[in-house]
Design a protein around this motif. Structure first.
Motif, short mmCIF file in Angstrom:
data_model
loop_
_atom_site.label_atom_id
_atom_site.label_comp_id
_atom_site.label_asym_id
_atom_site.label_seq_id
_atom_site.Cartn_x
_atom_site.Cartn_y
_atom_site.Cartn_z
N GLY A 106 -9.60 -2.22 -6.99
CA GLY A 106 -8.48 -2.34 -6.00
C GLY A 106 -7.39 -3.50 -6.76
N CYS A 107 -6.22 -3.52 -6.05
CA CYS A 107 -5.18 -3.96 -6.65
C CYS A 107 -4.70 -5.09 -5.61
N ARG A 108 -4.15 -6.35 -6.13
CA ARG A 108 -3.72 -7.35 -5.53
C ARG A 108 -2.43 -7.58 -5.73
N GLY A 268 -0.73 3.38 -1.15
CA GLY A 268 -0.26 1.78 -0.57
C GLY A 268 -0.52 1.53 0.84
N CYS A 269 -0.13 0.53 1.31
CA CYS A 269 -0.44 0.15 2.60
C CYS A 269 0.58 -0.79 2.98
N LEU A 283 -9.05 7.32 1.16
CA LEU A 283 -8.08 8.31 0.18
C LEU A 283 -8.09 7.91 -0.96
N ALA A 284 -8.84 6.76 -1.30
CA ALA A 284 -8.75 6.04 -2.72
C ALA A 284 -9.21 6.91 -3.82
N LEU A 292 -4.56 -1.57 -1.71
CA LEU A 292 -5.06 -1.92 -0.24
C LEU A 292 -5.31 -3.07 -0.13
N ASP A 293 -4.37 -4.14 -0.06
CA ASP A 293 -4.74 -5.53 0.15
C ASP A 293 -4.04 -6.03 1.33
#
Ligand SMILES: [Mg+2]
Length: 327
Positions: A106-108, A268-269, A283-284, A292-293
């Motif tokens: 995941g990404c922050r 993205g979100c 979808l990841a 997605l954070d």
């Protein structure tokens, strides 16, 4: 049957600042009914009408007045369908698309900081768990933008660093800044120039920077699958978000369009609760990066779905449909 329609204000723990401006709360529209739940966010950038969205979702006549209306209804129907069939939302993705089977980091994201010392500590702390970090630039001060990247790189020497300018640089700024950032080993730079300039602006940027090594990704310039072909040769990837594509299948189509042209995919979100984030997280496995954070900025996230393991990798809920439940 028709679901209950609820308008919800989500409060952020601290204001989130990007090139477009700062937010301390966001609205979402939420649908509940027949055991299914869904949500879609309102984003200041789209200026969508909340009232007509709610009216349409209650009455359901004519074309959808907003992206949020269309997406919320689509996700609610898919949650219902998935629960009835006992299948997760991800089962909607065609099997021919290449899928990642390993754990997905995941990404922050970090909003544009106001204090670089505090920012350095936050980046350092976050990098203990997360391997992928996204820096928001476009502060209005190019030297400060450069400092943000330098500070983050020093605080997290091993992290994969993504930069998102949200269109906050002029053409001249971008031509100056992109080569300057090469030394930091960035994974990619997202939307360095404003989407108002259209494809011509991307062509001009590429003309000015013929030998740039950092991959460039389009976000605001690529709203849907049909926007992808025009960006070929100009960007290395696109940011895919459910809201931009208006539906889960729309997002799948955009991923397919990107892949068929050999482009990268950043999922993205928006700022949204675990309902919207978990829907996107389905979808990841088909994306290169999972940013997605949006739910982690909320003072109160009243649902639970996707979570992160100690290494920042996504853990999907083991349940059909969206797989979310109230906390
Ligand atoms: Mg972006």
């Amino acid at each position: 049957m028709k679901p209950e329609v609820e308008l919800k204000t989500l409060t952020l723990t601290t204001p989130f600042r990007i090139a477009h401006g700062a937010s301390s709360s966001r609205q979402v529209v939420r649908l509940c009914g027949a055991g299914a739940v869904a949500e879609a966010p309102f984003v200041p950038y789209y200026d969508e009408d909340v009232e007509s969205t709610v009216t349409w979702l209650k009455a359901g006549q004519g074309p959808a007045p907003s992206r949020a209306a269309e997406l919320a209804l689509d996700l609610w129907r898919l949650d219902l369908e998935g629960q009835r069939a006992g299948l997760p939302l991800s089962a909607q993705v065609p099997s021919l698309l290449p899928k990642r089977l390993s754990l997905i980091p995941g990404c922050r994201s970090f909003s544009i900081p106001t204090n670089l010392e505090a920012f350095a500590l936050l980046v350092q702390e976050t990098a203990r768990q997360f391997q992928v970090l996204k820096l928001k630039l476009g502060s209005g001060d190019l030297a400060y933008d450069g400092q943000i990247v330098a500070v983050a790189r020093q605080a997290a020497p091993k992290a994969k660093l993504l930069v998102d300018v949200n269109g906050g640089w002029s053409m001249a700024d971008a031509a100056k800044m992109i080569p300057r950032l090469e030394v930091f080993g960035l994974e990619l730079i997202e939307q360095p120039i404003h989407h108002d300039g259209g494809i011509l602006a991307w062509q001009e940027l590429r003309f000015m920077l013929p030998r740039i090594a950092i991959p460039l990704y389009a976000d605001e310039s690529a709203q849907k699958a049909a926007d992808v072909p025009a960006l070929l040769g100009l960007v290395e990837g696109v940011n895919v978000k459910l809201l931009k594509c208006r539906s889960f299948s729309g997002a799948v189509a955009m991923i397919q369009a990107a892949r068929s042209h050999g482009l990268g995919v950043l999922l993205g979100c928006m700022i949204e609760s675990s309902i919207g984030i978990t829907a996107a997280a389905h979808l990841a496995p088909w994306a290169d990066y999972a940013d997605l954070d949006g739910h982690l900025y909320l003072a109160e996230d009243d649902y639970q779905g996707v979570t992160f393991d100690p290494n920042g990798c996504l853990i999907m809920p083991d349940a059909p449909g969206l797989g979310v439940r109230p906390r």
